[in-house]
Motif scaffolding. Structure first.
Motif, PDB file in Angstrom:
ATOM      1  N   VAL A  19       0.847  -1.202   0.000  1.00  0.00           N
ATOM      2  CA  VAL A  19       0.000   0.000   0.000  1.00  0.00           C
ATOM      3  C   VAL A  19       0.879   1.246   0.000  1.00  0.00           C
ATOM      4  O   VAL A  19       0.652   2.188  -0.774  1.00  0.00           O
ATOM      5  CB  VAL A  19      -0.959   0.000   1.213  1.00  0.00           C
ATOM      6  CG1 VAL A  19      -1.637   1.355   1.381  1.00  0.00           C
ATOM      7  CG2 VAL A  19      -1.993  -1.111   1.073  1.00  0.00           C
ATOM      8  N   ILE A  20       1.890   1.256   0.852  1.00  0.00           N
ATOM      9  CA  ILE A  20       2.779   2.414   0.927  1.00  0.00           C
ATOM     10  C   ILE A  20       3.520   2.596  -0.391  1.00  0.00           C
ATOM     11  O   ILE A  20       3.630   3.718  -0.897  1.00  0.00           O
ATOM     12  CB  ILE A  20       3.749   2.271   2.119  1.00  0.00           C
ATOM     13  CG1 ILE A  20       2.956   2.330   3.430  1.00  0.00           C
ATOM     14  CG2 ILE A  20       4.825   3.346   2.068  1.00  0.00           C
ATOM     15  CD1 ILE A  20       3.739   1.890   4.654  1.00  0.00           C
ATOM     16  N   LYS A  21       3.998   1.509  -0.970  1.00  0.00           N
ATOM     17  CA  LYS A  21       4.689   1.590  -2.265  1.00  0.00           C
ATOM     18  C   LYS A  21       3.769   2.191  -3.323  1.00  0.00           C
ATOM     19  O   LYS A  21       4.181   3.054  -4.104  1.00  0.00           O
ATOM     20  CB  LYS A  21       5.162   0.203  -2.692  1.00  0.00           C
ATOM     21  CG  LYS A  21       5.887   0.188  -4.034  1.00  0.00           C
ATOM     22  CD  LYS A  21       6.372  -1.210  -4.366  1.00  0.00           C
ATOM     23  CE  LYS A  21       7.090  -1.280  -5.682  1.00  0.00           C
ATOM     24  NZ  LYS A  21       8.361  -0.594  -5.704  1.00  0.00           N
TER      25      LYS A  21
ATOM     26  N   LYS B  19       8.042   9.131  -5.187  1.00  0.00           N
ATOM     27  CA  LYS B  19       8.566   9.967  -4.101  1.00  0.00           C
ATOM     28  C   LYS B  19       9.667   9.275  -3.313  1.00  0.00           C
ATOM     29  O   LYS B  19      10.636   9.896  -2.907  1.00  0.00           O
ATOM     30  CB  LYS B  19       7.435  10.374  -3.156  1.00  0.00           C
ATOM     31  CG  LYS B  19       6.413  11.275  -3.800  1.00  0.00           C
ATOM     32  CD  LYS B  19       5.282  11.570  -2.856  1.00  0.00           C
ATOM     33  CE  LYS B  19       4.187  12.336  -3.572  1.00  0.00           C
ATOM     34  NZ  LYS B  19       3.004  12.480  -2.741  1.00  0.00           N
ATOM     35  N   PHE B  20       9.492   7.989  -3.054  1.00  0.00           N
ATOM     36  CA  PHE B  20      10.513   7.200  -2.381  1.00  0.00           C
ATOM     37  C   PHE B  20      10.276   5.731  -2.691  1.00  0.00           C
ATOM     38  O   PHE B  20       9.208   5.340  -3.111  1.00  0.00           O
ATOM     39  CB  PHE B  20      10.576   7.459  -0.865  1.00  0.00           C
ATOM     40  CG  PHE B  20       9.288   7.217  -0.132  1.00  0.00           C
ATOM     41  CD1 PHE B  20       8.947   5.951   0.343  1.00  0.00           C
ATOM     42  CD2 PHE B  20       8.416   8.264   0.113  1.00  0.00           C
ATOM     43  CE1 PHE B  20       7.770   5.732   1.040  1.00  0.00           C
ATOM     44  CE2 PHE B  20       7.236   8.059   0.800  1.00  0.00           C
ATOM     45  CZ  PHE B  20       6.908   6.788   1.274  1.00  0.00           C
ATOM     46  N   SER B  21      11.305   4.939  -2.454  1.00  0.00           N
ATOM     47  CA  SER B  21      11.264   3.526  -2.820  1.00  0.00           C
ATOM     48  C   SER B  21      10.880   2.647  -1.626  1.00  0.00           C
ATOM     49  O   SER B  21      11.321   2.881  -0.503  1.00  0.00           O
ATOM     50  CB  SER B  21      12.641   3.108  -3.339  1.00  0.00           C
ATOM     51  OG  SER B  21      12.658   1.736  -3.625  1.00  0.00           O
ATOM     52  N   VAL B  22      10.067   1.652  -1.910  1.00  0.00           N
ATOM     53  CA  VAL B  22       9.776   0.583  -0.950  1.00  0.00           C
ATOM     54  C   VAL B  22      10.197  -0.707  -1.644  1.00  0.00           C
ATOM     55  O   VAL B  22       9.559  -1.125  -2.606  1.00  0.00           O
ATOM     56  CB  VAL B  22       8.279   0.532  -0.572  1.00  0.00           C
ATOM     57  CG1 VAL B  22       8.015  -0.603   0.407  1.00  0.00           C
ATOM     58  CG2 VAL B  22       7.804   1.873  -0.011  1.00  0.00           C
ATOM     59  N   ASP B  23      11.288  -1.278  -1.197  1.00  0.00           N
ATOM     60  CA  ASP B  23      11.846  -2.465  -1.835  1.00  0.00           C
ATOM     61  C   ASP B  23      11.106  -3.712  -1.367  1.00  0.00           C
ATOM     62  O   ASP B  23      11.390  -4.262  -0.298  1.00  0.00           O
ATOM     63  CB  ASP B  23      13.338  -2.586  -1.526  1.00  0.00           C
ATOM     64  CG  ASP B  23      14.126  -1.420  -2.081  1.00  0.00           C
ATOM     65  OD1 ASP B  23      13.782  -0.965  -3.188  1.00  0.00           O
ATOM     66  OD2 ASP B  23      15.074  -0.978  -1.413  1.00  0.00           O
ATOM     67  N   MET B  24      10.167  -4.170  -2.177  1.00  0.00           N
ATOM     68  CA  MET B  24       9.293  -5.269  -1.794  1.00  0.00           C
ATOM     69  C   MET B  24      10.046  -6.581  -1.593  1.00  0.00           C
ATOM     70  O   MET B  24       9.592  -7.438  -0.845  1.00  0.00           O
ATOM     71  CB  MET B  24       8.176  -5.451  -2.829  1.00  0.00           C
ATOM     72  CG  MET B  24       7.199  -4.290  -2.882  1.00  0.00           C
ATOM     73  SD  MET B  24       6.465  -3.879  -1.276  1.00  0.00           S
ATOM     74  CE  MET B  24       5.669  -5.418  -0.864  1.00  0.00           C
ATOM     75  N   HIS B  25      11.204  -6.734  -2.229  1.00  0.00           N
ATOM     76  CA  HIS B  25      11.957  -7.978  -2.059  1.00  0.00           C
ATOM     77  C   HIS B  25      12.444  -8.166  -0.615  1.00  0.00           C
ATOM     78  O   HIS B  25      12.829  -9.259  -0.225  1.00  0.00           O
ATOM     79  CB  HIS B  25      13.134  -8.049  -3.044  1.00  0.00           C
ATOM     80  CG  HIS B  25      14.193  -7.028  -2.775  1.00  0.00           C
ATOM     81  ND1 HIS B  25      14.143  -5.754  -3.302  1.00  0.00           N
ATOM     82  CD2 HIS B  25      15.314  -7.081  -2.026  1.00  0.00           C
ATOM     83  CE1 HIS B  25      15.196  -5.077  -2.894  1.00  0.00           C
ATOM     84  NE2 HIS B  25      15.920  -5.855  -2.121  1.00  0.00           N
TER      85      HIS B  25
END
Length: 120
Positions: free
Chosen positions: A44-46, A52-58
């Motif tokens: 959800v945040i990603k 704007k910023f990265s959320v590395d799901m791995h």
């Protein structure tokens, strides 16, 4: 995608609608349980972070055990929530979310939604 069921009346309605706008990797059945490992929260945040910023799901893996859930939440807390959104989860709140306490994940996502609504 089905609507998230809400047992608390309208208290979290805006959060449920906000989540329903995101296509998640797994079907939601029980909100607290589904969000207890941090993976769907990261998705959800990603989605809302966009460029704007990265959320590395791995970095996040589905988890059933408490220690693995806490690992996911501690990472999300340090790398995303604190750093980019100014939201801080203490150990007690993380434990509530991991142990599927009623309303714990929703309260967090209300805070996250408020930060995005404010321009985060």
């Amino acid at each position: 995608m089905g609507k998230v069921q809400n047992n608390k009346g309208k208290e979290f309605e805006a959060v449920y609608e906000w989540i329903d706008a995101v296509e998640l990797s797994r079907k939601r059945k029980n909100f607290a349980r589904d969000f207890s490992d941090g993976c769907l929260a990261a998705e959800v945040i990603k989605h809302y972070a966009g460029d704007k910023f990265s959320v590395d799901m791995h970095n996040y893996s589905e988890a059933l055990s408490g220690p693995r859930k806490r690992d996911n939440w501690n990472l999300l807390n340090d790398k995303v929530l604190k750093k980019h959104l100014g939201v801080r989860l203490d150990k007690a709140w993380i434990e509530e979310i991991c142990s599927v306490a009623e309303g714990a994940a929703e309260r967090l996502l209300m805070d996250v939604k408020a930060k995005f609504d404010a321009g985060a």
